[in-house]
Scaffold this active site. Structure first.
Site, PDB file in Angstrom:
ATOM      1  N   TYR A 110       0.569  -1.288  -0.070  1.00  0.00           N
ATOM      2  CA  TYR A 110      -0.113   0.034  -0.025  1.00  0.00           C
ATOM      3  C   TYR A 110       0.637   1.355  -0.196  1.00  0.00           C
ATOM      4  O   TYR A 110       0.676   2.249  -0.583  1.00  0.00           O
ATOM      5  CB  TYR A 110      -0.849  -0.120   1.363  1.00  0.00           C
ATOM      6  CG  TYR A 110      -1.793   1.107   1.241  1.00  0.00           C
ATOM      7  CD1 TYR A 110      -3.287   0.823   0.724  1.00  0.00           C
ATOM      8  CD2 TYR A 110      -1.728   2.380   1.623  1.00  0.00           C
ATOM      9  CE1 TYR A 110      -4.225   1.936   0.644  1.00  0.00           C
ATOM     10  CE2 TYR A 110      -2.417   3.466   1.607  1.00  0.00           C
ATOM     11  CZ  TYR A 110      -4.035   3.034   1.237  1.00  0.00           C
ATOM     12  OH  TYR A 110      -4.763   4.244   1.247  1.00  0.00           O
TER      13      TYR A 110
ATOM     14  N   PHE B 120      -8.045  19.194 -25.049  1.00  0.00           N
ATOM     15  CA  PHE B 120      -8.701  17.868 -25.319  1.00  0.00           C
ATOM     16  C   PHE B 120     -10.198  17.968 -24.727  1.00  0.00           C
ATOM     17  O   PHE B 120     -10.200  18.996 -23.677  1.00  0.00           O
ATOM     18  CB  PHE B 120      -8.038  16.981 -24.765  1.00  0.00           C
ATOM     19  CG  PHE B 120      -8.672  15.541 -25.318  1.00  0.00           C
ATOM     20  CD1 PHE B 120      -9.024  15.324 -26.065  1.00  0.00           C
ATOM     21  CD2 PHE B 120      -9.153  14.841 -23.996  1.00  0.00           C
ATOM     22  CE1 PHE B 120      -9.651  13.750 -26.330  1.00  0.00           C
ATOM     23  CE2 PHE B 120      -9.716  13.464 -24.129  1.00  0.00           C
ATOM     24  CZ  PHE B 120     -10.168  13.027 -25.437  1.00  0.00           C
ATOM     25  N   ASP B 121     -11.164  17.271 -25.222  1.00  0.00           N
ATOM     26  CA  ASP B 121     -12.647  17.311 -24.517  1.00  0.00           C
ATOM     27  C   ASP B 121     -12.513  17.215 -22.788  1.00  0.00           C
ATOM     28  O   ASP B 121     -13.354  18.171 -22.245  1.00  0.00           O
ATOM     29  CB  ASP B 121     -13.692  16.494 -24.964  1.00  0.00           C
ATOM     30  CG  ASP B 121     -13.422  14.969 -25.129  1.00  0.00           C
ATOM     31  OD1 ASP B 121     -12.352  14.685 -24.690  1.00  0.00           O
ATOM     32  OD2 ASP B 121     -14.033  14.446 -25.835  1.00  0.00           O
TER      33      ASP B 121
ATOM     34  N   ASP C  87       0.262  19.129 -21.700  1.00  0.00           N
ATOM     35  CA  ASP C  87      -0.599  17.801 -21.583  1.00  0.00           C
ATOM     36  C   ASP C  87       0.078  16.791 -22.534  1.00  0.00           C
ATOM     37  O   ASP C  87      -0.018  17.037 -23.731  1.00  0.00           O
ATOM     38  CB  ASP C  87      -2.003  18.273 -21.843  1.00  0.00           C
ATOM     39  CG  ASP C  87      -2.870  17.255 -22.392  1.00  0.00           C
ATOM     40  OD1 ASP C  87      -2.450  15.921 -22.098  1.00  0.00           O
ATOM     41  OD2 ASP C  87      -3.875  17.184 -22.654  1.00  0.00           O
TER      42      ASP C  87
ATOM     43  N   ALA D  87       0.138  13.573 -23.223  1.00  0.00           N
ATOM     44  CA  ALA D  87      -0.268  11.957 -23.595  1.00  0.00           C
ATOM     45  C   ALA D  87       0.531  11.560 -24.740  1.00  0.00           C
ATOM     46  O   ALA D  87       0.813  10.278 -24.692  1.00  0.00           O
ATOM     47  CB  ALA D  87      -1.708  12.382 -24.215  1.00  0.00           C
TER      48      ALA D  87
ATOM     49  N   LYS E  83      -1.817   6.346 -23.720  1.00  0.00           N
ATOM     50  CA  LYS E  83      -1.246   6.544 -24.893  1.00  0.00           C
ATOM     51  C   LYS E  83       0.027   6.073 -24.842  1.00  0.00           C
ATOM     52  O   LYS E  83       0.469   5.036 -25.255  1.00  0.00           O
ATOM     53  CB  LYS E  83      -1.483   7.827 -25.377  1.00  0.00           C
ATOM     54  CG  LYS E  83      -3.085   8.515 -25.604  1.00  0.00           C
ATOM     55  CD  LYS E  83      -3.831   8.635 -24.203  1.00  0.00           C
ATOM     56  CE  LYS E  83      -5.114   9.261 -24.770  1.00  0.00           C
ATOM     57  NZ  LYS E  83      -5.953   9.331 -23.617  1.00  0.00           N
TER      58      LYS E  83
ATOM     59  N   HIS F 223     -21.257  14.068 -26.156  1.00  0.00           N
ATOM     60  CA  HIS F 223     -21.097  13.230 -27.262  1.00  0.00           C
ATOM     61  C   HIS F 223     -20.776  11.499 -26.591  1.00  0.00           C
ATOM     62  O   HIS F 223     -20.975  10.706 -27.613  1.00  0.00           O
ATOM     63  CB  HIS F 223     -19.564  13.384 -28.022  1.00  0.00           C
ATOM     64  CG  HIS F 223     -18.544  13.646 -27.109  1.00  0.00           C
ATOM     65  ND1 HIS F 223     -18.305  14.475 -26.366  1.00  0.00           N
ATOM     66  CD2 HIS F 223     -17.177  12.906 -26.919  1.00  0.00           C
ATOM     67  CE1 HIS F 223     -17.211  14.451 -25.802  1.00  0.00           C
ATOM     68  NE2 HIS F 223     -16.573  13.513 -26.063  1.00  0.00           N
TER      69      HIS F 223
HETATM   70  N1  F0G Z   1      -5.318  14.712 -22.773  1.00  0.00           N
HETATM   71  C1  F0G Z   1      -5.308  14.442 -24.108  1.00  0.00           C
HETATM   72  C2  F0G Z   1      -4.539  15.036 -25.174  1.00  0.00           C
HETATM   73  C3  F0G Z   1      -5.983  13.244 -24.575  1.00  0.00           C
HETATM   74  O1  F0G Z   1      -6.029  12.804 -25.715  1.00  0.00           O
HETATM   75  C4  F0G Z   1      -6.669  12.702 -23.404  1.00  0.00           C
HETATM   76  C5  F0G Z   1      -7.483  11.299 -23.638  1.00  0.00           C
HETATM   77  C6  F0G Z   1      -6.491  12.966 -22.094  1.00  0.00           C
HETATM   78  C7  F0G Z   1      -5.738  14.286 -21.877  1.00  0.00           C
HETATM   79  C8  F0G Z   1      -7.466  12.344 -20.975  1.00  0.00           C
HETATM   80  O2  F0G Z   1      -6.660  11.485 -20.315  1.00  0.00           O
HETATM   81  O3  F0G Z   1      -8.356   9.404 -20.928  1.00  0.00           O
HETATM   82  O4  F0G Z   1      -6.527   9.222 -19.533  1.00  0.00           O
HETATM   83  O5  F0G Z   1      -8.310  10.305 -18.944  1.00  0.00           O
HETATM   84  N2  F0G Z   1      -7.687  11.044 -24.948  1.00  0.00           N
HETATM   85  C9  F0G Z   1      -8.573   9.833 -25.407  1.00  0.00           C
HETATM   86  C10 F0G Z   1      -8.742   9.934 -26.790  1.00  0.00           C
HETATM   87  C11 F0G Z   1      -9.616   9.338 -24.508  1.00  0.00           C
HETATM   88  O6  F0G Z   1      -9.469   9.161 -27.279  1.00  0.00           O
HETATM   89  O7  F0G Z   1      -8.250  10.746 -27.663  1.00  0.00           O
HETATM   90  P1  F0G Z   1      -7.564   9.818 -20.175  1.00  0.00           P
END
Ligand code: F0G
Length: 459
Positions: free
Chosen positions: A71, A123-124, A214, A216, A257, A449
């Site tokens: 833990y 990102f969304d 950010d 990813a 990713k 969406h």
């Molecule tokens: N930032 C970027 C640029 C992303 O593409 C994503 C996720 C996130 C943050 C959030 O990360 O999913 O681990 O919570 N992108 C996925 C996509 C879901 O389909 O592009 P997460």
């Protein structure tokens, strides 16, 4: 030039299931014409996302067996922390269950009501987490990004003049941090140059505002820099990635990713006070700071993934796959965002379906038809994702672009799978004028969406 091959061989296989058009029609109707509502077994080639859908290597599976589930103070965390520190240079490494958990923690600490958070293109989930704090998520993308067919090396770059004007202007005091997404996912998977990151850093330093990445898809971004940026050619992608992180004060990474993991995220920074506040929130909702929301075995697999992902042979194959799929779309007469991104191809539904207005969701219509025709699942990035209902108006605010993203899971599909997707795109493109738009039947307040229900409009 020889074919760029998949730099791995297959040791374990997972069957995929073909269905008939009639079966797919029934599945899509049951899902309310929302591809997120489909069962995975009803999809043949799943290009919904490249997030958490990749294949792990034999070394990652071996690392899973080393996972220590203490833990507190797990050696698996130590290994993870060492790799993240070596890569990013940041002292404080905070594991989270995925990227958006890191976003929520960081923004809960730094962002408040009425603030403005600039990014190249949010990102969304990033946008939603900022808006959830009562702040504005503002996209300051280099203007040429709007020109979808334009071929330029770094269409993900931030508009530094606009950033400087914002920080120097009356709203400057409302900016608690500046962020840049590498690669720029919502803006077509386009890379950001190292030069641009350094310019943003310089502006942020001048105004005393922290700068976070950010990150990813940091490895794909590093690959593009090595291919395209003056003075960076021939450098190892890992060295370039290390320089990218060192241009910022902190970062968050969805490790689903370029962490080559099926789950995981991380928040990292140099500021000890901010890190302490973030850890306090982490304990509240994610877990103790040496595991975040993850198991020790996940931390092991991610540490290994973060090492493998900057292998030049892997990255050459990875980026070539997206380019190859884009070429198949072009051969079929379907325009895409150019140049192709690192992780995905973005079909331009507005150009392919000029007879469907944006408020009737042309990109969703195209995504649905790709599924009905060949069992291929992509995702709409258009008015369904970014539009908003307007009080008392029949039609929504529409998005700037109507795109279908075909995202490629890492190390998962072969070249013949990609050829098949090209054939499906060709088939649909040949009947483009028969496609019809949709309307929304019901939608939630946030991130509509994912769960909105739609119905096709009569022909
Ligand atoms: N930032 C970027 C640029 C992303 O593409 C994503 C996720 C996130 C943050 C959030 O990360 O999913 O681990 O919570 N992108 C996925 C996509 C879901 O389909 O592009 P997460």
């Amino acid at each position: 030039m020889r074919t760029i091959i998949e730099p791995f061989r297959v040791r374990s296989v997972e069957p995929i299931r073909a269905t008939t058009r009639t079966e797919r029609q029934a599945a899509l109707e049951a899902a309310g014409w929302n591809l997120f509502g489909l069962a995975g077994r009803d999809v043949l080639i799943d290009l919904l996302t490249d997030s958490g859908t990749g294949a792990m290597s034999s070394e990652q599976w071996a690392a899973i067996m080393r996972g220590d589930e203490s833990y507190a103070g797990s050696p698996s965390f130590e290994r993870f922390e060492t790799v993240v520190r070596e890569l990013t240079g940041f002292t404080h490494v905070i594991p989270t269950h995925q990227g958006r958990a890191a976003e929520r923690i960081l923004f809960s600490e730094l962002v408040g009501d009425g603030d403005i958070v600039p990014n190249n293109t949010h990102f969304d989930t990033t946008r939603a987490n900022i808006e959830h704090q009562g702040a504005e998520a503002r996209d300051l993308i280099w203007p040429d990004n709007e020109d979808l067919p334009l071929v330029a090396p770094f269409k993900g770059d931030t508009d530094v003049d606009a950033l400087e004007a914002l920080l120097a202007g009356p709203d400057g005091a409302r900016v608690p941090l500046v962020t840049t997404t590498v690669t720029n996912n919502s803006g077509g998977g386009q890379p950001v140059s190292l030069g641009n990151l350094h310019q943003v850093r310089e502006v942020c330093a001048r105004f005393g505002v922290p700068f976070f990445l950010d990150a990813a898809r940091f490895a794909e971004n590093a690959w593009f820099i090595g291919q395209r940026e003056e003075g960076q050619q021939g450098r190892h992608p890992r060295d370039i990635a290390r320089d990218m992180f060192r241009a910022a004060d902190g970062c968050w990474i969805s490790l689903k990713k370029d962490g080559l993991g099926n789950i995981g995220g991380v928040l990292a920074m140099n500021d000890p006070d901010l890190a302490e506040r973030c850890r306090a929130l982490l304990i509240l909702t994610e877990g103790f700071p040496t595991y975040g929301g993850l198991a020790g075995r996940d931390l092991e697999a991610l540490a290994q993934g973060l090492i493998e992902v900057t292998d030049p042979e892997y990255l050459a194959y990875r980026v070539r796959t997206a380019e190859y799929l884009a070429e198949l779309a072009w051969d079929a007469g379907v325009p895409t965002v150019r140049p192709p991104g690192g992780h995905a191809v973005y079909l331009d539904a507005k150009a392919l379906l000029p007879h469907i207005p944006a408020y009737e969701f042309p990109a969703q219509a195209l995504a649905c038809e790709l599924y009905l025709t060949g069992g291929v699942r992509g995702v709409e990035i258009g008015t369904l994702m970014f539009g908003r209902p307007r009080e008392g108006q029949a039609h929504d605010h529409v998005a700037r672009h109507e795109l279908v993203r075909l995202a490629l899971p890492r190390r998962t599909y072969t070249q013949s799978h990609v050829d098949y997707v090209g054939e499906v795109i060709g088939d649909v493109a040949g009947r483009a004028d028969e496609l019809r738009g949709l309307r929304i039947v019901s939608q939630p307040r946030w991130l509509r969406h994912f769960t909105a229900q739609l119905t096709p409009l009569a022909g």
